[in-house]
Design an enzyme around this catalytic site. Structure first.
Site, PDB file in Angstrom:
ATOM      1  N   LYS A 170      -1.873  -1.430  -8.871  1.00 50.78           N
ATOM      2  CA  LYS A 170      -0.882  -1.684  -7.723  1.00 50.78           C
ATOM      3  C   LYS A 170      -0.981  -0.848  -6.621  1.00 50.78           C
ATOM      4  O   LYS A 170      -0.732   0.239  -6.573  1.00 50.78           O
ATOM      5  CB  LYS A 170       0.465  -1.571  -8.382  1.00 50.78           C
ATOM      6  N   GLY A 201       1.562  -5.726  -3.736  1.00 46.31           N
ATOM      7  CA  GLY A 201       2.730  -5.703  -3.552  1.00 46.31           C
ATOM      8  C   GLY A 201       3.841  -4.498  -2.930  1.00 46.31           C
ATOM      9  O   GLY A 201       2.942  -3.478  -2.889  1.00 46.31           O
ATOM     10  N   GLY A 203       6.351  -1.450  -3.610  1.00 48.67           N
ATOM     11  CA  GLY A 203       6.394  -0.486  -4.551  1.00 48.67           C
ATOM     12  C   GLY A 203       7.950  -0.727  -5.519  1.00 48.67           C
ATOM     13  O   GLY A 203       7.403  -0.583  -6.678  1.00 48.67           O
ATOM     14  N   PRO A 204       8.974  -0.916  -4.847  1.00 48.06           N
ATOM     15  CA  PRO A 204      10.168  -1.190  -5.594  1.00 48.06           C
ATOM     16  C   PRO A 204      10.194  -2.327  -6.236  1.00 48.06           C
ATOM     17  O   PRO A 204      10.899  -2.538  -7.152  1.00 48.06           O
ATOM     18  CB  PRO A 204      11.323  -1.188  -4.566  1.00 48.06           C
ATOM     19  N   GLY A 207       5.355  -2.479  -8.226  1.00 44.92           N
ATOM     20  CA  GLY A 207       5.206  -1.024  -8.767  1.00 44.92           C
ATOM     21  C   GLY A 207       6.014  -0.702  -9.935  1.00 44.92           C
ATOM     22  O   GLY A 207       5.816  -0.336 -10.880  1.00 44.92           O
ATOM     23  N   GLU A 245       0.118  12.434 -10.278  1.00 44.28           N
ATOM     24  CA  GLU A 245      -0.114  13.093  -8.961  1.00 44.28           C
ATOM     25  C   GLU A 245       0.666  13.176  -7.760  1.00 44.28           C
ATOM     26  O   GLU A 245       0.768  12.033  -7.152  1.00 44.28           O
ATOM     27  CB  GLU A 245      -1.737  12.659  -8.707  1.00 44.28           C
ATOM     28  N   CYS A 279      -2.875  15.515   0.139  1.00 44.09           N
ATOM     29  CA  CYS A 279      -1.584  16.014  -0.502  1.00 44.09           C
ATOM     30  C   CYS A 279      -2.079  17.641  -0.960  1.00 44.09           C
ATOM     31  O   CYS A 279      -1.177  18.473  -1.206  1.00 44.09           O
ATOM     32  CB  CYS A 279      -1.299  15.309  -2.103  1.00 44.09           C
ATOM     33  N   GLU A 371       6.950  18.770   2.081  1.00 45.46           N
ATOM     34  CA  GLU A 371       5.646  18.528   2.440  1.00 45.46           C
ATOM     35  C   GLU A 371       5.667  17.535   3.719  1.00 45.46           C
ATOM     36  O   GLU A 371       6.595  16.616   3.798  1.00 45.46           O
ATOM     37  CB  GLU A 371       5.013  17.530   1.399  1.00 45.46           C
TER      38      GLU A 371
HETATM   39  P1  NAD Z   1       4.796   6.702  -2.319  1.00 48.61           P
HETATM   40  O1  NAD Z   1       5.417   7.459  -3.620  1.00 48.61           O
HETATM   41  O2  NAD Z   1       6.050   6.046  -1.493  1.00 48.61           O
HETATM   42  O3  NAD Z   1       4.166   5.401  -2.619  1.00 48.61           O
HETATM   43  C1  NAD Z   1       3.073   5.694  -3.788  1.00 48.61           C
HETATM   44  C2  NAD Z   1       2.812   4.356  -4.542  1.00 48.61           C
HETATM   45  O4  NAD Z   1       4.042   4.077  -5.138  1.00 48.61           O
HETATM   46  C3  NAD Z   1       2.621   3.187  -3.528  1.00 48.61           C
HETATM   47  O5  NAD Z   1       1.613   2.067  -4.377  1.00 48.61           O
HETATM   48  C4  NAD Z   1       4.038   2.394  -3.531  1.00 48.61           C
HETATM   49  O6  NAD Z   1       4.155   1.047  -3.362  1.00 48.61           O
HETATM   50  C5  NAD Z   1       4.521   2.651  -5.116  1.00 48.61           C
HETATM   51  N1  NAD Z   1       5.948   2.900  -5.216  1.00 48.61           N
HETATM   52  C6  NAD Z   1       6.970   3.204  -4.238  1.00 48.61           C
HETATM   53  N2  NAD Z   1       8.047   2.882  -4.840  1.00 48.61           N
HETATM   54  C7  NAD Z   1       7.983   2.622  -6.260  1.00 48.61           C
HETATM   55  C8  NAD Z   1       8.701   2.344  -7.424  1.00 48.61           C
HETATM   56  N3  NAD Z   1       9.877   2.655  -7.207  1.00 48.61           N
HETATM   57  N4  NAD Z   1       8.204   2.228  -8.556  1.00 48.61           N
HETATM   58  C9  NAD Z   1       6.864   1.987  -8.607  1.00 48.61           C
HETATM   59  N5  NAD Z   1       5.919   2.385  -7.554  1.00 48.61           N
HETATM   60  C10 NAD Z   1       6.475   2.597  -6.444  1.00 48.61           C
HETATM   61  O7  NAD Z   1       4.081   7.741  -1.637  1.00 48.61           O
HETATM   62  P2  NAD Z   1       2.927   7.215  -0.419  1.00 48.61           P
HETATM   63  O8  NAD Z   1       4.173   7.450   0.753  1.00 48.61           O
HETATM   64  O9  NAD Z   1       2.288   5.977  -0.589  1.00 48.61           O
HETATM   65  O10 NAD Z   1       2.297   8.319  -0.335  1.00 48.61           O
HETATM   66  C11 NAD Z   1       2.488   9.915   0.187  1.00 48.61           C
HETATM   67  C12 NAD Z   1       2.732  10.825  -0.911  1.00 48.61           C
HETATM   68  O11 NAD Z   1       1.855  10.796  -1.811  1.00 48.61           O
HETATM   69  C13 NAD Z   1       2.935  12.343  -0.503  1.00 48.61           C
HETATM   70  O12 NAD Z   1       3.928  13.072  -0.867  1.00 48.61           O
HETATM   71  C14 NAD Z   1       1.591  12.911  -0.999  1.00 48.61           C
HETATM   72  O13 NAD Z   1       1.571  14.127  -1.376  1.00 48.61           O
HETATM   73  C15 NAD Z   1       1.359  12.032  -2.369  1.00 48.61           C
HETATM   74  N6  NAD Z   1       0.235  12.170  -2.840  1.00 48.61           N
HETATM   75  C16 NAD Z   1      -0.209  13.034  -3.951  1.00 48.61           C
HETATM   76  C17 NAD Z   1      -1.468  13.131  -4.354  1.00 48.61           C
HETATM   77  C18 NAD Z   1      -1.910  13.611  -5.482  1.00 48.61           C
HETATM   78  O14 NAD Z   1      -3.215  13.752  -6.181  1.00 48.61           O
HETATM   79  N7  NAD Z   1      -1.217  14.670  -5.926  1.00 48.61           N
HETATM   80  C19 NAD Z   1      -2.591  12.307  -3.772  1.00 48.61           C
HETATM   81  C20 NAD Z   1      -2.316  11.433  -2.604  1.00 48.61           C
HETATM   82  C21 NAD Z   1      -0.960  11.352  -2.342  1.00 48.61           C
END
Ligand code: NAD
Length: 464
Positions: A170, A201, A203-204, A207, A245, A279, A371
């Site tokens: 996803k 799709g 996230g909420p 995902g 991650e 990140c 962050e």
């Molecule tokens: P996010 O957590 O909002 O979304 C990440 C993914 O999770 C997306 O595919 C999203 O659709 C999904 N998602 C959102 N809500 C969900 C839920 N309730 N249940 C399941 N899936 C859900 O983050 P973002 O805004 O897409 O990315 C930015 C963040 O990601 C930053 O905080 C960054 O540091 C972090 N990041 C970390 C790494 C790492 O390797 N540590 C790498 C890249 C990004």
């Protein structure tokens, strides 16, 4: 059926179960470039079923043959590298050169590394009177963010396939087109039906359905700490494996003996690359008090090269642009000194943020703790090495970092005391085999190389 209209499930592009779509926007000009299906729990269920059906066959496929399929996938990515780069530029806004070298180039390198590892890895060990079998964990639910749209997909899918797992992906709603390209590549590479499945799709919705699905054995998530915490709790409740991650707030520690100009220049480049949406970016630059004013001047000069719309792209979305500008306003309000940039948007169109450098940042300020995920660097003054260490370790995160000193041994001695998962010594190069992942709230588990592969394996001990 054109890829954009469907889900890739069971080796076929098929229509989504529901009518809803997600608009994909080019952040450089704010134009809608495509619509993709907004998958529901029903689509996720179909995809998990397909992955489950494909599991026994793929798990039993000899590692050398799995390696050959991953190598074929790598080769398709090579052939389609220009298309990948153009797609990432269109939906993420990254300058084309960055898309070519990093967004297309790094996943090719990582896929290649797993083709080699799958062929050479020992899936069986001997200890005393036991033989330990390293077996695939099962069906993997992979949830990825938008900031490195292909890298984060490949960093999960390639080791999962190498291990003998099957996958449902996803991807982030902002960058689904790159994920669809990846699914096309999987298809072209001839992976058996159901081994890899894609559900686009929200996230909420999609995902969450994937993370909570009872027939998923391991959830591998990259994204924000807030969502990661929720996914970890869901996985814990169901007693299933989870890899997270998450975010970072990494320190770039410049010790007094270092080449200051080089350390500042590379440090600024590290944050500005990908518009600060990395990140592991070294967003806190720690400088000794006696060199502080010189470092500030060097940082101001270094950041001037990053002209929005040329060397630095926009942020991914209006939401992220607003969020980052809010952090810059907060930095000013809490008393940090703007040396370059500021909260005003540098261009009328596109989700651009001015490359920003703050001086006189104290470790407890919001911009030094949270962050930001944008092109913003905070210069923090330290008194001595112990003070630098206290500041470097003084956040809830621990993903990455850098140390600069006249000789590597001095930098390594400092790095050993840092609570973080990766440290670049005097500007060390990216290594696709080195484990990547976080200490503290930056996550659980590791990606890349053999450590990344072992996340997708479980052990079975046979005693003789
Ligand atoms: P996010 O957590 O909002 O979304 C990440 C993914 O999770 C997306 O595919 C999203 O659709 C999904 N998602 C959102 N809500 C969900 C839920 N309730 N249940 C399941 N899936 C859900 O983050 P973002 O805004 O897409 O990315 C930015 C963040 O990601 C930053 O905080 C960054 O540091 C972090 N990041 C970390 C790494 C790492 O390797 N540590 C790498 C890249 C990004």
């Amino acid at each position: 059926m054109k890829a954009h209209d469907g889900m890739y499930i069971g080796g076929q592009w098929r229509p989504a179960r529901g009518p809803d779509t997600i608009a994909v926007v080019n952040p450089a000009d704010e134009q809608v470039i495509a619509h993709v299906p907004a998958g529901t729990a029903d689509d996720v269920d179909d995809a998990v079923r397909a992955a489950r059906e494909a599991l026994p066959g793929w798990a039993a496929t000899p590692p050398a043959e799995r390696a050959a399929r991953i190598a074929a996938l790598r080769d398709v990515l090579v052939v389609r590298a220009d298309e990948i780069a153009e797609t990432v530029t269109a939906e993420l806004g990254a300058p084309l050169q960055l898309s070519q070298t990093v967004h297309a180039g790094v996943p090719i390198m990582v896929a290649g590394s797993y083709a080699e590892l799958a062929a050479s890895y020992s899936f069986e060990e001997k200890t005393g009177n036991s033989t330990v079998l390293l077996e695939p964990v099962g069906v993997v639910g992979a949830i990825t963010p938008w900031n490195y749209p292909l890298h984060q997909v490949v960093a999960k899918v390639a080791p999962a396939l190498a291990a003998g797992c099957t996958v449902v992906l996803k991807p982030a709603e902002d960058t689904p087109l790159t994920a669809q390209l990846f699914a096309e590549a999987v298809d072209e590479a001839g992976l058996p039906a159901g081994v890899f499945n894609l559900v686009t799709g929200l996230g909420p919705v999609a995902g969450q359905a994937l993370a909570a699905h009872e027939d998923v054995d391991l959830v591998s998530f990259t994204g924000s700490t807030a969502v990661g915490r929720q996914i970890g709790a869901t996985a814990g409740g169901a007693v299933k494996r989870v890899a997270l991650e998450l975010g970072g707030k990494s320190a770039n520690v410049i010790l007094p003996s270092a080449d200051l100009a080089k350390a500042v220049g590379v440090g600024i480049a590290n944050v500005m690359s990908n518009s600060g949406q990395t990140c592991s970016a070294w967003t806190r630059m720690l400088v000794h008090k006696d060199q502080y004013d010189e470092a500030v001047a060097l940082a101001r000069a270094a950041v001037a090269k990053y002209v929005p719309g040329e060397r630095i792209g926009p942020l991914v979305s209006a939401k992220q642009q607003q969020r980052v500008r809010g952090y810059i306003e907060k930095g000013v309000a809490e008393g940090a000194r703007l040396v370059a940039g500021g909260p005003e948007a540098p261009r009328e169109t596109g989700y651009y943020v001015s490359p920003t450098v703050f001086a006189d940042v104290t470790p407890e300020m919001t911009i030094a703790q949270e962050e930001i995920f944008g092109p913003v660097v905070s210069l923090i003054k330290y008194e001595d090495e112990d003070d630098a260490l206290r500041i470097a370790n003084g956040t809830v995160y621990g993903l990455a970092g850098a140390v600069w000193a006249a000789d590597a041994a001095e930098a390594v001695a400092f790095a050993r005391r840092m609570d973080t998962g990766q440290v670049d010594i005097n500007g060390g190069r990216f290594n696709p085999l080195a484990p990547f992942g976080g200490y503290k709230q930056s996550g659980v588990g590791r990606e890349l190389g053999p450590h990344g592969l072992s996340e997708y394996l479980q052990t079975k001990s046979l005693q003789f």
